[in-house]
Motif scaffolding. Structure first.
Motif, PDB file in Angstrom:
ATOM      1  N   UNK A   1      34.619 -40.996  60.549  1.00  0.00           N
ATOM      2  CA  UNK A   1      36.016 -41.430  60.515  1.00  0.00           C
ATOM      3  C   UNK A   1      36.781 -40.809  59.368  1.00  0.00           C
ATOM      4  N   UNK A   2      36.121 -40.674  58.191  1.00  0.00           N
ATOM      5  CA  UNK A   2      36.776 -40.027  57.056  1.00  0.00           C
ATOM      6  C   UNK A   2      37.123 -38.578  57.382  1.00  0.00           C
ATOM      7  N   UNK A   3      36.176 -37.843  58.027  1.00  0.00           N
ATOM      8  CA  UNK A   3      36.432 -36.444  58.377  1.00  0.00           C
ATOM      9  C   UNK A   3      37.551 -36.334  59.407  1.00  0.00           C
ATOM     10  N   UNK A   4      37.576 -37.244  60.377  1.00  0.00           N
ATOM     11  CA  UNK A   4      38.661 -37.219  61.362  1.00  0.00           C
ATOM     12  C   UNK A   4      40.005 -37.485  60.696  1.00  0.00           C
ATOM     13  N   UNK A   5      40.025 -38.387  59.737  1.00  0.00           N
ATOM     14  CA  UNK A   5      41.267 -38.661  59.008  1.00  0.00           C
ATOM     15  C   UNK A   5      41.738 -37.426  58.260  1.00  0.00           C
ATOM     16  N   UNK A   6      40.814 -36.751  57.567  1.00  0.00           N
ATOM     17  CA  UNK A   6      41.197 -35.551  56.820  1.00  0.00           C
ATOM     18  C   UNK A   6      41.637 -34.419  57.733  1.00  0.00           C
ATOM     19  N   UNK A   7      41.149 -34.392  58.972  1.00  0.00           N
ATOM     20  CA  UNK A   7      41.506 -33.336  59.916  1.00  0.00           C
ATOM     21  C   UNK A   7      42.784 -33.666  60.678  1.00  0.00           C
ATOM     22  N   UNK A   8      43.372 -34.844  60.435  1.00  0.00           N
ATOM     23  CA  UNK A   8      44.589 -35.210  61.146  1.00  0.00           C
ATOM     24  C   UNK A   8      44.348 -35.883  62.481  1.00  0.00           C
ATOM     25  N   UNK A   9      43.091 -36.224  62.819  1.00  0.00           N
ATOM     26  CA  UNK A   9      42.780 -36.920  64.064  1.00  0.00           C
ATOM     27  C   UNK A   9      42.885 -38.427  63.809  1.00  0.00           C
ATOM     28  N   UNK A  10      44.097 -38.885  63.596  1.00  0.00           N
ATOM     29  CA  UNK A  10      44.279 -40.245  63.124  1.00  0.00           C
ATOM     30  C   UNK A  10      43.884 -41.289  64.170  1.00  0.00           C
ATOM     31  N   UNK A  11      44.243 -41.073  65.419  1.00  0.00           N
ATOM     32  CA  UNK A  11      43.883 -42.045  66.448  1.00  0.00           C
ATOM     33  C   UNK A  11      42.371 -42.092  66.645  1.00  0.00           C
ATOM     34  N   UNK A  12      41.721 -40.930  66.619  1.00  0.00           N
ATOM     35  CA  UNK A  12      40.259 -40.909  66.731  1.00  0.00           C
ATOM     36  C   UNK A  12      39.607 -41.590  65.532  1.00  0.00           C
ATOM     37  N   UNK A  13      40.188 -41.415  64.347  1.00  0.00           N
ATOM     38  CA  UNK A  13      39.638 -42.075  63.154  1.00  0.00           C
ATOM     39  C   UNK A  13      39.758 -43.584  63.274  1.00  0.00           C
ATOM     40  N   UNK A  14      40.889 -44.066  63.800  1.00  0.00           N
ATOM     41  CA  UNK A  14      41.070 -45.510  63.970  1.00  0.00           C
ATOM     42  C   UNK A  14      40.007 -46.066  64.912  1.00  0.00           C
ATOM     43  N   UNK A  15      39.743 -45.372  66.025  1.00  0.00           N
ATOM     44  CA  UNK A  15      38.744 -45.838  66.984  1.00  0.00           C
ATOM     45  C   UNK A  15      37.350 -45.832  66.377  1.00  0.00           C
ATOM     46  N   UNK A  16      37.032 -44.792  65.580  1.00  0.00           N
ATOM     47  CA  UNK A  16      35.708 -44.712  64.974  1.00  0.00           C
ATOM     48  C   UNK A  16      35.505 -45.808  63.948  1.00  0.00           C
ATOM     49  N   UNK A  17      36.510 -46.044  63.120  1.00  0.00           N
ATOM     50  CA  UNK A  17      36.373 -47.014  62.029  1.00  0.00           C
ATOM     51  C   UNK A  17      36.484 -48.454  62.510  1.00  0.00           C
TER      52      UNK A  17
ATOM     53  N   UNK B   1      46.175 -45.458  60.596  1.00  0.00           N
ATOM     54  CA  UNK B   1      47.209 -46.041  61.462  1.00  0.00           C
ATOM     55  C   UNK B   1      48.606 -45.721  60.953  1.00  0.00           C
ATOM     56  N   UNK B   2      48.792 -45.785  59.642  1.00  0.00           N
ATOM     57  CA  UNK B   2      50.101 -45.452  59.071  1.00  0.00           C
ATOM     58  C   UNK B   2      50.443 -44.002  59.367  1.00  0.00           C
ATOM     59  N   UNK B   3      49.458 -43.101  59.188  1.00  0.00           N
ATOM     60  CA  UNK B   3      49.727 -41.693  59.482  1.00  0.00           C
ATOM     61  C   UNK B   3      50.038 -41.473  60.961  1.00  0.00           C
ATOM     62  N   UNK B   4      49.450 -42.303  61.831  1.00  0.00           N
ATOM     63  CA  UNK B   4      49.715 -42.178  63.273  1.00  0.00           C
ATOM     64  C   UNK B   4      50.987 -42.907  63.681  1.00  0.00           C
ATOM     65  N   UNK B   5      51.733 -43.449  62.690  1.00  0.00           N
ATOM     66  CA  UNK B   5      52.990 -44.163  62.911  1.00  0.00           C
ATOM     67  C   UNK B   5      52.795 -45.465  63.669  1.00  0.00           C
ATOM     68  N   UNK B   6      51.566 -45.991  63.666  1.00  0.00           N
ATOM     69  CA  UNK B   6      51.288 -47.321  64.222  1.00  0.00           C
ATOM     70  C   UNK B   6      51.311 -48.304  63.059  1.00  0.00           C
ATOM     71  N   UNK B   7      52.503 -48.647  62.606  1.00  0.00           N
ATOM     72  CA  UNK B   7      52.650 -49.395  61.371  1.00  0.00           C
ATOM     73  C   UNK B   7      52.122 -50.822  61.487  1.00  0.00           C
TER      74      UNK B   7
END
Length: 536
Positions: A382-398, A414-420
């Motif tokens: 999830x950390x790697x997905x976040x750093x790569x900009x895969x924010x929705x995938x990171x949310x699902x993993x975490x 979630x904030x980066x994906x604009x899902x505030x």
């Protein structure tokens, strides 16, 4: 490694577990005792003929050759030093820049058009700046130009392609005033570095000379300063000679830029070492390789020692792990990288590295998409997905994890994906799991303010007749039904600001030279002139 980096490493060198160094005297005594016993000449038996005795005993020359105890003692020394934890750098912060931010300050005055340094002083300076950007690929860099006034050409950016066209457009004709406002340019550079959130950085001044009236301001620089002198060989400048900062003459190769980059990075590394919130990076694992190679000698005939395996097993049982754990970092500290000796993801790499270790190697290379595919640990993935900009995938993993750190990182994604709203829930979960988490509390308050701002904007825009959103619009969530759903064009960010500086520069349709001339003239008209034609 540059001379500055080597000097800094020697200055910062330390052992994290120095009590393991107490094993070194014991190893030395053991080696001396075995060596002495082996070197002691044996008394020949009375019943053995002298010529047979000479053939059955070692002479003095052979006793001076390397013996098994030499290899054993050296391997044990490597193990003891590795267990002691040698360190000379801090563990990198994955959410911080891994290279020093820099501001390039270019003098754009008529004197820079001199052709005594081919093709011209100005063109040579531009060439050196382009090479400097290539040398620091990915590092944050800004560009400032000055003559009689100082102006920010490009603010901090990681994209050298944004700087290139405006760098090429800089000529003395684009500057609204003649003169030497080096002090004002340095003040602008310092303000740009200060806006980086306290990240240590430096300034590179590219000029053919400095007015003596400006040397005092440059010598009082609050940030590290290096000067690249675009002068022909043997030429001198009185202002440059009076500077306390290092002045490096332009060379035909990149030796000058490597020296300057080493100076700026040394200042950045020194500031990193002073950050006590980061743990020291343990380098003890490097000594495992020479120890392992030395043990291979034990398979050679005549080098076997029956007690060697027991001694090695004892030495390889340190009381502390090789990687020192620092304070809990809620912003997902990057795991320590393993040495990348084989292709990642291939069958050979799997013989030597676990999937998480292979992911560590990819993360250290900033190949975060590859790291996300390699990691087996869901938190690291999830950390790697976040750093790569895969924010929705990171949310699902975490979302499958139950730790406070995972909820914290899920909220940031979630904030980066604009899902505030989802970000608010994630930060609330992090606080529920760890009520003492100050970072989660601060992020929760900020996320709530963002949600409130979005809904207030939607209330203000409620006209009762809202068109359907277009393909290039972003629709924010509105769970409270405060007004109608609001569509915000993509040229605005979540806080309602206009384009970033990098995006804005890309939208300029006019020629860069004309654009810079008009903007510089406007800025100069709004700023008062100083004694040497500079601006405050």
């Amino acid at each position: 490694m540059s001379l500055e980096a080597l000097s800094l490493a020697l200055e910062a060198f330390r052992f994290l577990r120095p009590w393991w160094l107490l094993a070194l005297p014991a190893i030395a005594l053991l080696w001396a005792a075995v060596r002495r016993a082996h070197a002691r000449p044996r008394t020949p038996a009375a019943r053995i003929a002298p010529h047979l005795t000479a053939a059955l005993t070692l002479d003095a020359a052979r006793r001076r050759r390397p013996q098994p105890i030499d290899g054993v003692a050296l391997a044990l020394v490597c193990c003891a030093l590795g267990a002691a934890g040698p360190a000379w750098t801090r563990a990198p912060d994955p959410f911080a820049a891994q290279a020093a931010p820099a501001v390039v300050v270019l003098k754009v005055a008529p004197s820079m058009e001199g052709t005594d340094l081919a093709p011209s002083r100005l063109e040579r300076g531009r060439q050196k700046i382009r090479d400097f950007l290539d040398l620091r690929a990915g590092a944050r860099t800004a560009l400032v130009a000055y003559a009689g006034s100082a102006h920010v050409v490009i603010p901090m950016t990681e994209d050298a392609g944004v700087i290139a066209p405006y760098l090429a457009a800089l000529t003395p004709q684009t500057m609204p005033r003649e003169g030497d406002a080096a002090g004002a340019a340095l003040a602008l550079a310092a303000s740009l570095l200060a806006a980086e959130g306290g990240a240590p950085g430096g300034v590179l001044l590219v000029a053919d000379g400095v007015s003596p009236a400006e040397t005092a301001a440059l010598n009082a620089s609050p940030v590290p300063l290096a000067v690249l002198a675009t002068l022909p060989p043997g030429a001198r400048d009185r202002g440059l000679d009076a500077l306390d900062a290092p002045v490096i003459a332009a060379t035909p190769d990149e030796a000058d830029l490597r020296r300057i980059d080493g100076l700026l990075n040394a200042a950045w590394a020194r500031a990193q070492l002073a950050d006590e919130s980061r743990p020291w990076e343990d380098r003890g694992r490097w000594l495992a390789w020479p120890a392992a190679l030395l043990t291979l000698l034990w398979f050679r005939r005549g080098w076997t020692m029956r007690w060697a395996a027991l001694a090695l097993a004892t030495a390889l049982l340190p009381g502390a792990p090789l990687a020192q754990d620092g304070a809990r970092n809620l912003r997902a500290e990057a795991p320590a990288a393993a040495p990348g000796l084989f292709d990642l993801g291939g069958p050979v790499a799997g013989w030597f590295l676990t999937p998480d270790q292979q992911g560590d190697v990819a993360a250290r290379r900033r190949e975060y998409d590859r790291a996300a595919a390699l990691y087996a640990d869901p938190y690291r993935r999830g950390w790697a997905q976040y750093r790569d900009g895969q924010y929705k995938a990171a949310v699902e993993t975490l979302a499958r994890l139950e730790s406070a750190d995972a909820a914290m990182l899920q909220g940031l994604a979630s904030i980066r994906a604009q899902a505030y709203r989802d970000g608010v829930r994630a930060f609330e979960t992090a606080l529920r799991r760890d009520p003492q988490d100050a970072d989660a509390a601060a992020n929760l308050a900020l996320a709530r303010r963002i949600v409130d701002w979005v809904e207030r904007q939607q209330e203000a825009s409620d006209t009762g007749d809202q068109p359907d959103p277009g393909a290039d619009d972003v629709t924010y969530d509105n769970e409270e039904n405060r007004g109608r759903e609001m569509q915000v064009p993509r040229d605005q960010d979540a806080a309602g600001r206009l384009l970033t500086a990098d995006q804005w520069m890309r939208t300029v349709d006019t020629r860069p030279g004309d654009f810079l001339r008009q903007r510089f003239a406007l800025e100069a008209a709004q700023a008062p002139a100083t004694g040497d034609g500079g601006t405050e």
